[in-house]
Design an enzyme around this catalytic site. Structure first.
Site, PDB file in Angstrom:
ATOM      1  N   SER A 137       0.843  -1.087   0.082  1.00  0.00           N
ATOM      2  CA  SER A 137      -0.074   0.090  -0.058  1.00  0.00           C
ATOM      3  C   SER A 137       0.566   1.360  -0.068  1.00  0.00           C
ATOM      4  O   SER A 137       1.666   1.306  -0.830  1.00  0.00           O
ATOM      5  CB  SER A 137      -0.981  -0.202   1.427  1.00  0.00           C
ATOM      6  N   LYS A 190       4.367   1.806  -2.363  1.00  0.00           N
ATOM      7  CA  LYS A 190       4.737   3.024  -3.011  1.00  0.00           C
ATOM      8  C   LYS A 190       6.312   3.348  -2.670  1.00  0.00           C
ATOM      9  O   LYS A 190       7.101   3.478  -3.629  1.00  0.00           O
ATOM     10  CB  LYS A 190       3.984   4.268  -2.629  1.00  0.00           C
ATOM     11  N   GLN A 203      -7.644   5.730  -7.214  1.00  0.00           N
ATOM     12  CA  GLN A 203      -7.487   6.953  -6.657  1.00  0.00           C
ATOM     13  C   GLN A 203      -6.819   8.169  -7.411  1.00  0.00           C
ATOM     14  O   GLN A 203      -6.028   7.980  -8.043  1.00  0.00           O
ATOM     15  CB  GLN A 203      -6.141   6.694  -5.431  1.00  0.00           C
ATOM     16  N   GLU A 221      -3.329  13.448   0.115  1.00  0.00           N
ATOM     17  CA  GLU A 221      -3.841  12.621   1.197  1.00  0.00           C
ATOM     18  C   GLU A 221      -2.702  12.735   2.096  1.00  0.00           C
ATOM     19  O   GLU A 221      -2.669  12.743   3.487  1.00  0.00           O
ATOM     20  CB  GLU A 221      -4.270  11.080   0.758  1.00  0.00           C
ATOM     21  N   TRP A 235      -9.462   1.261  -6.227  1.00  0.00           N
ATOM     22  CA  TRP A 235      -8.867   2.437  -5.810  1.00  0.00           C
ATOM     23  C   TRP A 235      -7.521   2.034  -6.046  1.00  0.00           C
ATOM     24  O   TRP A 235      -6.687   3.019  -6.095  1.00  0.00           O
ATOM     25  CB  TRP A 235      -9.013   2.479  -4.227  1.00  0.00           C
ATOM     26  N   HIS A 277      -7.056  -5.885   1.136  1.00  0.00           N
ATOM     27  CA  HIS A 277      -6.230  -5.299   1.074  1.00  0.00           C
ATOM     28  C   HIS A 277      -4.919  -5.574   1.934  1.00  0.00           C
ATOM     29  O   HIS A 277      -5.091  -5.706   2.791  1.00  0.00           O
ATOM     30  CB  HIS A 277      -6.376  -3.820   0.959  1.00  0.00           C
TER      31      HIS A 277
HETATM   32  C1  MCU Z   1      -2.834   2.126  -1.692  1.00  0.00           C
HETATM   33  O1  MCU Z   1      -2.280   2.984  -0.628  1.00  0.00           O
HETATM   34  C2  MCU Z   1      -2.904   3.892   0.190  1.00  0.00           C
HETATM   35  C3  MCU Z   1      -3.659   4.806  -0.575  1.00  0.00           C
HETATM   36  O2  MCU Z   1      -3.238   5.247  -1.516  1.00  0.00           O
HETATM   37  C4  MCU Z   1      -4.781   5.787   0.431  1.00  0.00           C
HETATM   38  O3  MCU Z   1      -5.604   6.311  -0.360  1.00  0.00           O
HETATM   39  C5  MCU Z   1      -5.302   4.866   1.435  1.00  0.00           C
HETATM   40  O4  MCU Z   1      -5.771   5.906   2.351  1.00  0.00           O
HETATM   41  O5  MCU Z   1      -4.219   4.057   2.192  1.00  0.00           O
HETATM   42  C6  MCU Z   1      -3.626   3.217   1.357  1.00  0.00           C
HETATM   43  C7  MCU Z   1      -2.798   2.410   2.186  1.00  0.00           C
HETATM   44  O6  MCU Z   1      -1.845   2.758   2.565  1.00  0.00           O
HETATM   45  O7  MCU Z   1      -3.460   1.503   2.921  1.00  0.00           O
HETATM   46  C8  MCU Z   1      -2.671   0.870   3.915  1.00  0.00           C
END
Ligand code: MCU
Length: 433
Positions: free
Chosen positions: A229, A233, A271, A279, A323, A360
């Site tokens: 997530s 990145k 997203q 964010e 997303w 996720h």
């Molecule tokens: C996929 O990573 C992120 C996403 O970009 C955000 O919009 C969301 O709030 O959180 C994701 C994440 O890091 O989840 C643990």
């Protein structure tokens, strides 16, 4: 390129040879082997000044240099990669400072400490170490943020897990004008560098400390990086911007991670770039110019994938959550894989989004075997890379609709015609994935 320069593929081959010869087992030899890999082997390349930006709706050609000529040899790629690196820093992530004046620290069987001084300022952070059974020294996988990584499989494969909390280096929840953490304590709270690059800088400083250690616990020349997530990145950026990392494994990284920026506006439910930009200050401040329209970006994430080449890369995505932009992720992987193929390393990139469980950051059975194979190949130099592309039909992008460039057949080794090539050796492998 410059005489005496070590090409990326050769540097990797050399490091791998050193590993397979077992020389990395001895502390002194480990240090010698570690010098075969450098954080950025193109630091000496002459990169043209940035030009004006022009819109292009399709993906930029990774094989066309800033002077308009094409890459024709595998050695040419070294300085082309440096162009991509500098553009990515300028427009997407913010600058990654060169290795600080002083990096010190310790490696023990339970933890790593990192102390950095640069530009008259100092900061510190730590990471915990979780060793597999055996005496070592071990290769290690740096796990960002703890989410989603299959640490049981990593350890069962014989690698140590380094648990790194990136938010100690780049804190979330701050405004862009007041960034905090060990990176910003040194480079300033108003630094335009985003969190992903700050996190990535922290990974590099951990590797510095491992390199400087006596090599009795961790092997400096066999490091992987992973995370899920937002930390996916971060893992993606970390692997791209430090060529000492032998294996990069981003998981479900989503917008601002691996998926092509150009694909996000047209990918239903993904997203939005403006959301990924606001964010958290993950991306660099300069990205604000592109959130509304990424087509004027001179780089896209397929070229960040390409920056990892020919090192090991295993990209994991989740097609069940819109997303996460897995369709755009599949295009980044396919387009970046063209650079791997051109470098003769087509099997060293793998991609897998064909998974059952939609949760996720779940630990997934589908990814276990390719994870084991990737660790064996890139951290132990045994077996073969998974070399697999399993793109879920739920989120499958088409490379051919995203590019107007072909993949050259690069001449192995040095350039005979420097930057004057007109690209006449370009063959075509369009549509092979
Ligand atoms: C996929 O990573 C992120 C996403 O970009 C955000 O919009 C969301 O709030 O959180 C994701 C994440 O890091 O989840 C643990």
């Amino acid at each position: 390129p410059q005489a005496g320069a070590v090409s990326a593929p050769r540097a990797v081959a050399r490091a791998v040879q050193a590993q397979s010869a077992g020389v990395a087992q001895a502390p002194q030899a480990a240090q010698a082997a570690a010098t075969a890999g450098v954080e950025d082997d193109g630091a000496d390349c002459a990169v043209p000044a940035p030009g004006s930006l022009t819109a292009k709706s399709l993906l930029p050609d990774p094989f066309t240099k800033m002077n308009g000529t094409r890459v024709t040899t595998t050695d040419d790629w070294r300085c082309r990669r440096e162009e991509i690196k500098q553009q990515a820093e300028r427009y997407v992530y913010g600058a990654k400072p060169a290795k600080p004046a002083s990096v010190t620290g310790t490696v023990s069987r339970t933890g790593i400490t990192v102390n950095v001084s640069d530009q008259g300022r100092s900061s510190s952070f730590t990471a915990s170490v979780d060793l597999p059974s055996g005496t070592g020294p071990f290769p290690a996988v740096i796990v960002l943020g703890g989410l989603g990584a299959d640490t049981a499989t990593i350890k069962a494969s014989g690698a140590a897990v380094i648990n790194y909390d990136p938010t100690a280096v780049g804190k979330e929840g701050t405004p862009r004008t007041n960034k905090q953490g060990a990176f910003y304590s040194i480079y300033g709270s108003s630094s335009s560098t985003g969190l992903l690059m700050a996190w990535s800088w922290g990974v590099s400083r951990i590797i510095d400390v491992i390199e400087q250690s006596d090599g009795s616990v961790l092997r400096a020349n066999a490091t992987g990086v992973t995370g899920c997530s937002r930390y996916g990145k971060g893992a993606f950026v970390a692997g791209a911007f430090d060529q000492r990392i032998a294996l990069t494994m981003p998981i479900e990284s989503g917008s601002g991670g691996a998926p092509i920026f150009r694909g996000i506006p047209g990918e239903s439910g993904s997203q939005p770039l403006s959301s990924a930009f606001t964010e958290q200050p993950w991306l660099g401040d300069a990205f604000t110019s592109f959130t509304g329209n990424p087509t004027t970006l001179p780089v896209d994430t397929h070229e960040i994938v390409a920056m990892v080449a020919p090192r090991g890369l295993f990209m994991m995505e989740n097609p069940h959550i819109d997303w996460l932009a897995a369709k755009s992720g599949s295009v980044a992987a396919q387009a970046g894989a063209e650079v791997y193929k051109a470098l003769g390393a087509g099997a060293d990139i793998s991609y897998w989004s064909d998974v059952q469980d939609g949760t996720h950051c779940a630990v997934r059975p589908e990814w276990k075997a390719p994870l084991q194979q990737s660790i064996a190949k890139f951290l132990f130099n045994t077996g073969t890379a998974p070399g697999v592309f399993r793109i879920s039909s739920l989120k499958s992008g088409s490379l051919s609709s995203w590019r107007d460039w072909t993949t050259p057949t690069l001449t192995p080794g040095g350039s005979t015609n420097g930057g004057t090539s007109s690209g006449t050796t370009a063959g075509t492998t369009a549509g092979t994935t």
